[in-house]
Design a protein around this motif. Structure first.
Motif, PDB file in Angstrom:
ATOM      1  N   VAL A  44       0.767  -1.159   0.095  1.00  0.00           N
ATOM      2  CA  VAL A  44       0.093   0.102   0.082  1.00  0.00           C
ATOM      3  C   VAL A  44       0.878   1.305  -0.165  1.00  0.00           C
ATOM      4  O   VAL A  44       0.490   2.414  -0.597  1.00  0.00           O
ATOM      5  CB  VAL A  44      -1.028  -0.142   1.116  1.00  0.00           C
ATOM      6  CG1 VAL A  44      -1.698   1.225   1.199  1.00  0.00           C
ATOM      7  CG2 VAL A  44      -1.941  -1.155   1.035  1.00  0.00           C
ATOM      8  N   VAL A  45       2.061   1.295   0.866  1.00  0.00           N
ATOM      9  CA  VAL A  45       2.848   2.347   1.004  1.00  0.00           C
ATOM     10  C   VAL A  45       4.371   2.123   0.528  1.00  0.00           C
ATOM     11  O   VAL A  45       4.770   1.169   1.207  1.00  0.00           O
ATOM     12  CB  VAL A  45       2.682   3.005   2.122  1.00  0.00           C
ATOM     13  CG1 VAL A  45       3.681   4.198   2.459  1.00  0.00           C
ATOM     14  CG2 VAL A  45       1.320   3.509   2.711  1.00  0.00           C
ATOM     15  N   LEU A  46       4.679   2.848  -0.326  1.00  0.00           N
ATOM     16  CA  LEU A  46       6.167   2.716  -0.332  1.00  0.00           C
ATOM     17  C   LEU A  46       6.825   4.047  -0.253  1.00  0.00           C
ATOM     18  O   LEU A  46       6.960   4.958  -1.049  1.00  0.00           O
ATOM     19  CB  LEU A  46       6.451   2.252  -1.947  1.00  0.00           C
ATOM     20  CG  LEU A  46       6.522   0.980  -2.448  1.00  0.00           C
ATOM     21  CD1 LEU A  46       6.606   0.702  -3.823  1.00  0.00           C
ATOM     22  CD2 LEU A  46       7.451   0.100  -1.574  1.00  0.00           C
ATOM     23  N   PHE A  78       0.599   5.172  -2.120  1.00  0.00           N
ATOM     24  CA  PHE A  78       1.527   6.281  -1.706  1.00  0.00           C
ATOM     25  C   PHE A  78       2.808   5.858  -2.464  1.00  0.00           C
ATOM     26  O   PHE A  78       3.321   4.615  -1.857  1.00  0.00           O
ATOM     27  CB  PHE A  78       1.566   6.655  -0.568  1.00  0.00           C
ATOM     28  CG  PHE A  78       2.597   7.749  -0.241  1.00  0.00           C
ATOM     29  CD1 PHE A  78       2.297   9.115  -0.492  1.00  0.00           C
ATOM     30  CD2 PHE A  78       3.914   7.538   0.289  1.00  0.00           C
ATOM     31  CE1 PHE A  78       3.458  10.177  -0.292  1.00  0.00           C
ATOM     32  CE2 PHE A  78       4.689   8.410   0.315  1.00  0.00           C
ATOM     33  CZ  PHE A  78       4.623   9.561   0.179  1.00  0.00           C
ATOM     34  N   LEU A  79       3.469   6.547  -3.160  1.00  0.00           N
ATOM     35  CA  LEU A  79       4.794   6.151  -3.754  1.00  0.00           C
ATOM     36  C   LEU A  79       5.746   7.532  -3.593  1.00  0.00           C
ATOM     37  O   LEU A  79       5.246   8.594  -4.197  1.00  0.00           O
ATOM     38  CB  LEU A  79       4.733   5.727  -5.284  1.00  0.00           C
ATOM     39  CG  LEU A  79       5.928   5.537  -5.977  1.00  0.00           C
ATOM     40  CD1 LEU A  79       6.634   4.499  -5.621  1.00  0.00           C
ATOM     41  CD2 LEU A  79       5.871   5.377  -7.427  1.00  0.00           C
ATOM     42  N   SER A  80       6.582   7.290  -2.826  1.00  0.00           N
ATOM     43  CA  SER A  80       7.375   8.683  -2.276  1.00  0.00           C
ATOM     44  C   SER A  80       8.365   8.888  -3.678  1.00  0.00           C
ATOM     45  O   SER A  80       8.624   8.045  -4.552  1.00  0.00           O
ATOM     46  CB  SER A  80       8.523   8.223  -1.330  1.00  0.00           C
ATOM     47  OG  SER A  80       9.474   7.460  -1.626  1.00  0.00           O
ATOM     48  N   ALA A 113       3.625  10.452  -9.147  1.00  0.00           N
ATOM     49  CA  ALA A 113       5.046  10.809  -8.538  1.00  0.00           C
ATOM     50  C   ALA A 113       6.095  10.252  -9.544  1.00  0.00           C
ATOM     51  O   ALA A 113       7.159  10.730  -9.711  1.00  0.00           O
ATOM     52  CB  ALA A 113       5.109   9.419  -7.393  1.00  0.00           C
ATOM     53  N   LEU A 114       5.618   9.346 -10.481  1.00  0.00           N
ATOM     54  CA  LEU A 114       6.507   8.563 -11.584  1.00  0.00           C
ATOM     55  C   LEU A 114       6.710   9.894 -12.830  1.00  0.00           C
ATOM     56  O   LEU A 114       7.787  10.065 -12.913  1.00  0.00           O
ATOM     57  CB  LEU A 114       5.804   7.364 -12.326  1.00  0.00           C
ATOM     58  CG  LEU A 114       5.718   6.366 -11.226  1.00  0.00           C
ATOM     59  CD1 LEU A 114       4.883   5.026 -12.191  1.00  0.00           C
ATOM     60  CD2 LEU A 114       7.001   5.772 -10.933  1.00  0.00           C
TER      61      LEU A 114
END
Length: 139
Positions: A44-46, A78-80, A113-114
């Motif tokens: 779910v979260v990275l 969520f992708l940082s 984000a990408l």
């Protein structure tokens, strides 16, 4: 005024939430049953806290001798930016090892984000693990 809580109900709810959240949030490297292919589920979260484990699993899959590694971020909410930027180096490393690194996404947050770090053009769009794992390196 006092509040009375049924402890049995709250503990069951906590157990249920904990079990489902843990399963959904899990980083996992799986064999999809196709020779020469691995699927890495991002959870779910990275974020920065999960980055070391994520990098270790991704590097292990790229160096495993597989022809295709599918990074499945369809369940990622969520992708940082740091993790997204790191994917550029991973993609280059994968090509150097003759591995096609494929990407599956599902949320606008991950796509954003990408796009922000400029790595989205490095990856083709795929709808499913089957579609991505059917691709050949070099395409």
């Amino acid at each position: 005024m006092s509040v009375v809580m049924d402890r049995r109900h709250s503990s069951r709810l906590r157990w249920y939430r904990g079990r489902s959240a843990d399963a959904a949030a899990e980083l996992a490297l799986r064999d999809p049953g196709r020779p020469g292919c691995w699927v890495l589920h991002g959870g779910v979260v990275l974020d920065a806290a999960r980055m070391p484990r994520f990098c270790a699993l991704l590097n292990r899959s790229v160096r495993s001798g597989a022809r295709i590694v599918v990074l499945d971020l369809r369940g990622t909410e969520f992708l940082s930016i740091r993790v997204a930027a790191m994917l550029r180096e991973v993609k280059i490393d994968a090509w150097a090892h003759g591995v096609d690194l494929c990407l599956l996404t599902g949320t606008r947050e991950v796509e954003r984000a990408l796009d922000l770090v400029g790595v989205r053009p490095l990856f083709r769009y795929y709808q499913s693990v089957d579609e991505a794992s059917g691709s050949e390196p070099g395409h």
